[in-house]
Design an enzyme around this catalytic site. Sequence first.
Site, short mmCIF file in Angstrom:
data_model
loop_
_atom_site.label_atom_id
_atom_site.label_comp_id
_atom_site.label_asym_id
_atom_site.label_seq_id
_atom_site.Cartn_x
_atom_site.Cartn_y
_atom_site.Cartn_z
N THR A 61 0.85 -1.20 0.00
CA THR A 61 0.00 0.00 0.00
C THR A 61 0.88 1.25 0.00
OG1 THR A 61 -0.12 -0.02 2.42
CG2 THR A 61 -1.90 -1.14 1.24
N LYS A 91 6.98 1.53 3.31
CA LYS A 91 7.81 1.91 4.46
C LYS A 91 7.00 2.37 5.67
CE LYS A 91 10.29 4.81 1.88
NZ LYS A 91 10.38 4.22 0.54
N GLU A 121 9.15 13.81 -8.15
CA GLU A 121 7.72 14.08 -8.16
C GLU A 121 7.48 15.59 -8.19
OE1 GLU A 121 5.39 11.65 -5.44
OE2 GLU A 121 7.16 10.37 -5.18
N ASP A 162 13.03 10.56 2.89
CA ASP A 162 13.03 9.18 2.37
C ASP A 162 14.31 8.45 2.78
OD1 ASP A 162 11.95 7.10 0.37
OD2 ASP A 162 13.96 7.48 -0.39
N LYS A 197 14.84 5.07 5.36
CA LYS A 197 15.57 3.86 4.98
C LYS A 197 16.70 3.56 5.96
CE LYS A 197 14.30 4.20 0.11
NZ LYS A 197 14.63 4.90 -1.14
#
Lengths: 338, 338
Positions: A95, A124, A209, A220, A224
Amino acid sequence: MKQRKIVITGYGTVAKEFVELLYRKKEAFIEQYHTEYTVIGVVGSIGMIYDPEGLDLSILHGLPTGSIGISQYASMKDLVLESPSMKGDILVECTPTNLETGEPALSYIKQALEANMDIVSVSKGALVHSLPELLAIAKAKGRYIKYSGATAAALPTLDIGEFSLAGSTIQSIKGILNGTSNFILTSMSEGNLTFEKALQLAQENGIAEKNPDLDIKGLDSACKILLLANGLFHTNLTLEDIVVDGIEKVTKADMQRAKINGCEWKLIASAKKQRDRLVLQVKPEIIPPENPLIHVKGTNKGILFETEEMGTICCVGGASHPKGAAAAAMKDIINLIR
Amino acid sequence: MKQRKIVITGYGTVAKEFVELLYRKKEAFIEQYHTEYTVIGVVGSIGMIYDPEGLDLSILHGLPTGSIGISQYASMKDLVLESPSMKGDILVECTPTNLETGEPALSYIKQALEANMDIVSVSKGALVHSLPELLAIAKAKGRYIKYSGATAAALPTLDIGEFSLAGSTIQSIKGILNGTSNFILTSMSEGNLTFEKALQLAQENGIAEKNPDLDIKGLDSACKILLLANGLFHTNLTLEDIVVDGIEKVTKADMQRAKINGCEWKLIASAKKQRDRLVLQVKPEIIPPENPLIHVKGTNKGILFETEEMGTICCVGGASHPKGAAAAAMKDIINLIR
């Protein structure tokens, strides 16, 4: 032969590539791993298509992503859309990432663990929100959570830490974990562009984006390195523990100054042991020519482990692509049974 | 807690580093992997020291390698040297590599498999000689043979193929698998040296042996790519199937010509699918600047996998060192129980 029944939640591009991969290689996996992988359910926002005998991937793989594909499959196969429920052996969670609440992934993962399923997560959100809690539930249930697709997809990161460095002491991890920001920095360096021009180029190429903040401001990358650190060092850190700095203040002049000495700016996500603490950080750093991460160009990624026993191990590759993320999920599934 | 009893055959520098590692990290492994690893026997050319309760590593780790260390331990502990016999759970095979007959490793490995032990091999001889046969015996016995220490030690090669690329199709492997020849080529390139001068430099630094043929003529690289290929592609190839060319004919002029275009000469060991065949080759190749293997310098090693699903994955590091080879054996041991 073993049987493994898979439920997929979220049916975007990665999930569709996963279906494609499984459709194409099902027979090869039976031969190579003596295991038959079947997709018994796919959950989208409009409901779940479910068949305990396995969905027909020869049909599903040809349909579009999202609710359209799910409803087309349902009508072609005369299935009634069900409300989502977790059954089978493995949940592949795809999702959209929601960093605020982790939902709906968080609920799906908890329900799946409750139903004694292993988890392979590509998204994530739930992990960033609650990995230590989820790992504790999994441990109590004797289940596993794997998430290569959520860290750097095709680039091996967790695998190297878990398998290739098993028994060695990892002193630090440094990674270029975000393809978009690396593309922008590479363009600034090679094309002598300003940050703004390079961002525009990335947007024109469909790499950045429209709202690029998640990538360029380092969030992001922070997610991670958080997942890598909590997974490999068994820590219980959160996003608040990370000092995060993005690439938006790197100037053309900074870039040219670095290049004079053969160096390059890279957005580095790092985890480093300092005394008894693990310090996580995301910030643009000047990388000297002898550091192999300097050669990570464009949307590629890279990770460098410093270890006590094995010296420095650096892995480069895994350019961002839904096919790579799907293959990373498949790898996790295969490694579950080992 | 699990118990794993280890026998070591051959007591050279790697075996001694292995004992050192286990002595230093025994408690850490109990905590991290819930497994107690004990060395119950060490076999040298003069015989075997054996204690079913485990040898005392706090003493052994301080003694010299080879027969001297073994006989000192025996006399300090009042042990009678026994003739070698395989008992316990895991054989760590460290005898000197013998490519002609594979002995004495081959007999030790067969006896250990017969005694239901798993094998972790650091030496190459027996595997180059008979890997497919040994794998077949292991399979029939339900045992495993791992050999990271025999391919490129600390550099993950087999692991990446087995774990990180599980489920993906590997199209080709290209590796810089020999540190000595890479040191020579790097010296030629960076110091503008002839091959002879660079070899002399490597010998003066203890990197090349007095008789350097195994390294510079490509045979060591050939052994490693053979083991990787037979392990990852389940082929049954032998050294005779590999066209092997060394670095001794690369001239100063060749080197400089390559550098004009930003390229470098590297000794590349490769395995490539061509139609239904797997073609193995070892030869000096001109590596272009966009290939990450160009950045492998000095005694470092590197491996590049081209895959269908995950693109290109390149791993660099693992400079030759007995400590790294010992850590690679330990990694294999830990991964045996997973």
